[in-house]
Design a protein around this motif. Structure first.
Motif, mmCIF file in Angstrom:
data_model
loop_
_atom_site.group_PDB
_atom_site.id
_atom_site.type_symbol
_atom_site.label_atom_id
_atom_site.label_comp_id
_atom_site.label_asym_id
_atom_site.label_seq_id
_atom_site.Cartn_x
_atom_site.Cartn_y
_atom_site.Cartn_z
ATOM 1 N N VAL A 181 39.532 77.275 100.956
ATOM 2 C CA VAL A 181 39.248 77.834 102.273
ATOM 3 C C VAL A 181 38.710 79.261 102.230
ATOM 4 O O VAL A 181 38.324 79.792 103.256
ATOM 5 C CB VAL A 181 40.474 77.764 103.218
ATOM 6 C CG1 VAL A 181 40.781 76.330 103.583
ATOM 7 C CG2 VAL A 181 41.685 78.434 102.608
ATOM 8 N N THR A 182 38.702 79.863 101.067
ATOM 9 C CA THR A 182 38.087 81.190 100.978
ATOM 10 C C THR A 182 37.105 81.203 99.804
ATOM 11 O O THR A 182 37.136 80.334 98.938
ATOM 12 C CB THR A 182 39.118 82.340 100.737
ATOM 13 O OG1 THR A 182 39.502 82.366 99.361
ATOM 14 C CG2 THR A 182 40.339 82.190 101.622
ATOM 15 N N ASP A 183 36.240 82.203 99.805
ATOM 16 C CA ASP A 183 35.338 82.360 98.660
ATOM 17 C C ASP A 183 35.694 83.625 97.878
ATOM 18 O O ASP A 183 34.859 84.194 97.185
ATOM 19 C CB ASP A 183 33.873 82.377 99.123
ATOM 20 C CG ASP A 183 33.605 83.432 100.177
ATOM 21 O OD1 ASP A 183 34.527 84.239 100.454
ATOM 22 O OD2 ASP A 183 32.489 83.466 100.725
ATOM 23 N N VAL A 184 36.963 84.023 98.012
ATOM 24 C CA VAL A 184 37.445 85.201 97.291
ATOM 25 C C VAL A 184 37.988 84.763 95.933
ATOM 26 O O VAL A 184 39.072 84.203 95.827
ATOM 27 C CB VAL A 184 38.554 85.934 98.084
ATOM 28 C CG1 VAL A 184 38.980 87.196 97.347
ATOM 29 C CG2 VAL A 184 38.074 86.265 99.491
ATOM 30 N N LYS A 185 37.187 85.002 94.922
ATOM 31 C CA LYS A 185 37.568 84.567 93.574
ATOM 32 C C LYS A 185 38.635 85.487 92.976
ATOM 33 O O LYS A 185 38.513 86.705 93.081
ATOM 34 C CB LYS A 185 36.321 84.575 92.688
ATOM 35 C CG LYS A 185 36.540 83.940 91.350
ATOM 36 C CD LYS A 185 35.265 83.892 90.534
ATOM 37 C CE LYS A 185 35.590 83.234 89.190
ATOM 38 N NZ LYS A 185 34.523 83.388 88.228
ATOM 39 N N PRO A 186 39.674 84.903 92.381
ATOM 40 C CA PRO A 186 40.675 85.755 91.737
ATOM 41 C C PRO A 186 40.038 86.606 90.633
ATOM 42 O O PRO A 186 39.387 86.071 89.734
ATOM 43 C CB PRO A 186 41.669 84.748 91.135
ATOM 44 C CG PRO A 186 41.470 83.491 91.922
ATOM 45 C CD PRO A 186 40.010 83.474 92.275
#
Ligand SMILES: [Fe+2]
Ligand SMILES: [Fe+2]
Length: 190
Positions: free
Chosen positions: A93-98
């Motif tokens: 649900v997000t495109d925030v890559k760890p």
């Protein structure tokens, strides 16, 4: 502002009434604290992020992370904290890559705590205290068991961390023992 554990707990309990979800949050918090200590990082910060990572899940499952971002922004939380929370749902649900180690630990262990819990509850002791990684490993291979636990995400997370899955499981179990009472996994006999 620097969020405190009390503030995080207040938010968690405001938005999350289900005992199992609170236990999930406490499990992930414990794992984050464990890894922060191991790496000499900011235990409070890591733990707090673990505690609130699923803040909106009970009330807004269709807007997962979107609502959490709003809630934390309104509460004045720093963007770096919010970003880390968002990264747990990277690719879903997000495109925030760890990117930071903290985010990778969160990504790798969030789902894994569910498998550890489910495995512990199947044992005669119903406890995490006397459970070893090999029990979880066995259940890992049984795809029908705790089918909601996405093994691929855990494997991808372990890879990001450069850890073997068995090692990741061992660390996760060790961390969850710290809060066995709070997460209902102390078992019957202890
Ligand atoms: Fe989530
Ligand atoms: Fe979660």
């Amino acid at each position: 502002m620097t969020p405190t554990r009390d503030q995080a707990w207040e938010l968690l309990t405001t938005y999350t009434k289900s005992e199992s979800l609170r236990r999930h949050a406490l499990s992930v918090e414990a794992v984050m604290r464990h890894f922060a200590r191991k790496h000499g990082e900011d235990e409070e910060r890591w733990g707090i992020i673990g505690l609130v990572h699923d803040l909106d899940w009970e009330q807004f499952p269709d807007e997962h992370c979107v609502r959490t971002r709003e809630i934390l922004t309104d509460a004045g939380w720093p963007e770096e904290y919010i970003r880390s929370v968002m990264s747990h749902a990277w690719g879903f649900v997000t495109d925030v890559k760890p990117e930071h180690r903290m985010e990778k630990v969160l990504y790798a262990t969030d789902e894994l705590t569910g498998l550890v819990t489910a495995t512990a509850l199947m044992r005669p002791s119903r406890s995490v205290l006397d459970m070893q990684a090999k029990s979880v490993r066995k259940k890992w291979k049984d795809k029908g068991f705790a089918a909601g636990v996405n093994r691929e995400v855990v494997a991808a997370g372990a890879e990001m961390l450069g850890m073997e899955i068995t090692e990741l499981i061992t660390e996760t179990i060790t961390a969850m023992r710290d809060v066995a009472d709070e997460i209902g996994l102390r078992g019957e006999t202890a």
